[in-house]
Design an enzyme around this catalytic site. Structure first.
Site, PDB file in Angstrom:
ATOM      1  N   SER A 126       2.166   3.589   0.467  1.00 11.73           N
ATOM      2  CA  SER A 126       1.281   3.139   1.546  1.00 11.73           C
ATOM      3  C   SER A 126       1.848   3.593   2.890  1.00 11.73           C
ATOM      4  CB  SER A 126       1.231   1.601   1.510  1.00 11.73           C
ATOM      5  OG  SER A 126       0.774   1.084   2.742  1.00 11.73           O
ATOM      6  N   TYR A 180       4.347  -6.838   1.683  1.00  7.49           N
ATOM      7  CA  TYR A 180       3.675  -5.613   1.232  1.00  7.49           C
ATOM      8  C   TYR A 180       4.392  -4.380   1.782  1.00  7.49           C
ATOM      9  CZ  TYR A 180      -0.282  -2.447   0.243  1.00  7.49           C
ATOM     10  OH  TYR A 180      -1.078  -1.433  -0.227  1.00  7.49           O
TER      11      TYR A 180
HETATM   12  P1  NAD Z   1      -7.973  -3.160  -5.514  1.00  4.82           P
HETATM   13  O1  NAD Z   1      -7.630  -4.586  -5.231  1.00  4.82           O
HETATM   14  O2  NAD Z   1      -9.385  -2.753  -5.527  1.00  4.82           O
HETATM   15  O3  NAD Z   1      -7.273  -2.702  -6.877  1.00  4.82           O
HETATM   16  C1  NAD Z   1      -6.088  -3.260  -7.363  1.00  4.82           C
HETATM   17  C2  NAD Z   1      -6.123  -3.263  -8.882  1.00  4.82           C
HETATM   18  O4  NAD Z   1      -4.912  -3.817  -9.391  1.00  4.82           O
HETATM   19  C3  NAD Z   1      -7.282  -4.101  -9.464  1.00  4.82           C
HETATM   20  O5  NAD Z   1      -7.919  -3.339 -10.462  1.00  4.82           O
HETATM   21  C4  NAD Z   1      -6.576  -5.281 -10.106  1.00  4.82           C
HETATM   22  O6  NAD Z   1      -7.248  -5.763 -11.255  1.00  4.82           O
HETATM   23  C5  NAD Z   1      -5.245  -4.636 -10.515  1.00  4.82           C
HETATM   24  N1  NAD Z   1      -4.218  -5.641 -10.754  1.00  4.82           N
HETATM   25  C6  NAD Z   1      -3.849  -6.668  -9.945  1.00  4.82           C
HETATM   26  N2  NAD Z   1      -2.901  -7.414 -10.550  1.00  4.82           N
HETATM   27  C7  NAD Z   1      -2.657  -6.819 -11.760  1.00  4.82           C
HETATM   28  C8  NAD Z   1      -1.787  -7.113 -12.843  1.00  4.82           C
HETATM   29  N3  NAD Z   1      -0.917  -8.148 -12.806  1.00  4.82           N
HETATM   30  N4  NAD Z   1      -1.820  -6.312 -13.946  1.00  4.82           N
HETATM   31  C9  NAD Z   1      -2.677  -5.257 -14.004  1.00  4.82           C
HETATM   32  N5  NAD Z   1      -3.512  -4.926 -13.000  1.00  4.82           N
HETATM   33  C10 NAD Z   1      -3.495  -5.692 -11.898  1.00  4.82           C
HETATM   34  O7  NAD Z   1      -7.164  -2.329  -4.416  1.00  4.82           O
HETATM   35  P2  NAD Z   1      -7.113  -0.783  -4.088  1.00  4.82           P
HETATM   36  O8  NAD Z   1      -7.228  -0.683  -2.629  1.00  4.82           O
HETATM   37  O9  NAD Z   1      -8.019   0.015  -4.961  1.00  4.82           O
HETATM   38  O10 NAD Z   1      -5.586  -0.503  -4.421  1.00  4.82           O
HETATM   39  C11 NAD Z   1      -5.106   0.453  -5.351  1.00  4.82           C
HETATM   40  C12 NAD Z   1      -3.675   0.794  -4.979  1.00  4.82           C
HETATM   41  O11 NAD Z   1      -3.685   1.494  -3.724  1.00  4.82           O
HETATM   42  C13 NAD Z   1      -2.766  -0.422  -4.768  1.00  4.82           C
HETATM   43  O12 NAD Z   1      -1.467  -0.109  -5.207  1.00  4.82           O
HETATM   44  C14 NAD Z   1      -2.748  -0.594  -3.259  1.00  4.82           C
HETATM   45  O13 NAD Z   1      -1.613  -1.276  -2.828  1.00  4.82           O
HETATM   46  C15 NAD Z   1      -2.765   0.864  -2.846  1.00  4.82           C
HETATM   47  N6  NAD Z   1      -3.170   1.127  -1.470  1.00  4.82           N
HETATM   48  C16 NAD Z   1      -4.404   0.812  -1.012  1.00  4.82           C
HETATM   49  C17 NAD Z   1      -4.751   1.118   0.304  1.00  4.82           C
HETATM   50  C18 NAD Z   1      -6.101   0.800   0.862  1.00  4.82           C
HETATM   51  O14 NAD Z   1      -6.338   1.100   2.040  1.00  4.82           O
HETATM   52  N7  NAD Z   1      -7.004   0.237   0.092  1.00  4.82           N
HETATM   53  C19 NAD Z   1      -3.828   1.731   1.143  1.00  4.82           C
HETATM   54  C20 NAD Z   1      -2.558   2.036   0.648  1.00  4.82           C
HETATM   55  C21 NAD Z   1      -2.257   1.743  -0.665  1.00  4.82           C
END
Ligand code: NAD
Length: 280
Positions: free
Chosen positions: A163, A176
């Site tokens: 991130s 985070y």
């Molecule tokens: P999201 O909340 O839509 O997806 C997160 C996923 O993780 C979900 O499918 C959830 O079911 C799964 N999850 C949560 N706890 C779990 C567990 N114990 N076991 C298995 N699965 C589990 O969020 P997103 O934005 O699609 O995030 C995807 C990745 O990208 C994450 O690692 C997030 O930190 C990272 N990220 C997102 C952004 C952003 O701007 N959205 C930026 C940087 C990094």
């Protein structure tokens, strides 16, 4: 960019049902991979499998908690029996938690008396632990289980999700930020550790994409962008949030041994210039 040929490759995606993860699963299936989605929400995961099948792809889902080694071992067994051994692991499960988030950006002297605030001093340990576990330990455990399949394989690779917070922490989200910094560090460590057995390990550091994991910080109760969201956009030279499909090219580059076969241990920002901008 030519799409990589992932025919017969088995790709395991944790967090595959998430807003970003579902784009990755579909894109990987479109390249011919057999996609195994590790999900916590079975309904969502089954719907995604159906959508992938409708575009001619092959996918399955196993209800899996990335924080539970036994759950991962059982998922691996099922995936091995159904699709074969894992070639590519995407550690996409991750996110923040309100209990790991301070109410205010800056601490002021009087805040110590305001019980209604979550400050640095009363942040519950559970919040911190939740965020560390989900992001770092979930990546560690899934890798310990699925990388066993990759030993001795050609073109095996692992992609972690870091991130912007890993480069410089954002205000309010210390857990985070530290957890994602740990992901970047762990990516480098693992890339070195696995270099002699041919497993490449890299990470993507997405900029800001509106998804369920950050909407409580970026969208207010009326559905408008918060001040924080405006601040992020103002600090993003390209002047907008990313679209989930804009992460796909980087993911496909990293899993494609022809394109990135000598690339290991890097963290690629996909951020509209956020990490390059000093703010002035
Ligand atoms: P999201 O909340 O839509 O997806 C997160 C996923 O993780 C979900 O499918 C959830 O079911 C799964 N999850 C949560 N706890 C779990 C567990 N114990 N076991 C298995 N699965 C589990 O969020 P997103 O934005 O699609 O995030 C995807 C990745 O990208 C994450 O690692 C997030 O930190 C990272 N990220 C997102 C952004 C952003 O701007 N959205 C930026 C940087 C990094």
């Amino acid at each position: 960019m030519n799409k990589p040929d992932l025919k017969n490759k088995v790709v395991v995606v944790s967090g595959g049902t998430g807003v970003l993860g579902s784009y990755w699963c579909k894109a990987l299936a479109e390249c011919g991979a057999k996609v195994a989605i590790l999900g916590t929400n079975l309904d969502k995961a089954q719907k995604l499998v159906k959508e992938i099948e409708e575009i001619g792809g092959v996918a399955l889902t196993v209800q899996t908690n990335v924080l539970d080694r036994q759950s991962l071992i059982e998922a691996k067994k099922f995936i091995n029996e159904t699709f074969g051994t894992c070639d590519i692991l995407i550690n996409g499960a991750g996110g923040n938690h309100p209990q790991g988030t301070t109410t205010k950006e800056y601490f002021e002297l009087d805040d110590i008396k305001k019980d209604e605030l979550l400050t640095f001093f009363n942040l519950p340990l559970e919040g911190f632990e939740h965020v560390f576990d989900l992001n770092l330990i979930g990546t560690l455990l899934a890798t310990q289980v699925f990388a066993q399949d990759m030993l001795g394989k050609k073109d095996a690779t692992i992609i972690n999700i870091s991130s912007m917070n890993a480069f410089k922490p954002l205000t309010k989200i210390p857990a985070y930020s530290a957890a994602k910094a740990a992901i970047s560090n762990f990516t480098q460590w693992l890339a070195v550790h696995f270099a002699k057995v041919g497993i490449r390990v890299n990470a993507i550091a997405p900029g800001f994409f509106l998804t369920s994991q950050n909407e409580n910080l970026l969208i207010d109760k009326e559905g408008n962008l918060t001040d924080r969201a405006h601040k992020i956009i103002n600090h993003t030279p390209m002047g907008r949030f990313g679209k989930p499909e804009e992460l796909v090219g980087t993911l496909l580059y990293l899993v494609d041994a022809e394109a990135s076969g000598f690339v290991t241990g890097i963290v690629i920002p996909v951020d509209g210039g956020f990490s390059a901008y000093s703010g002035v």
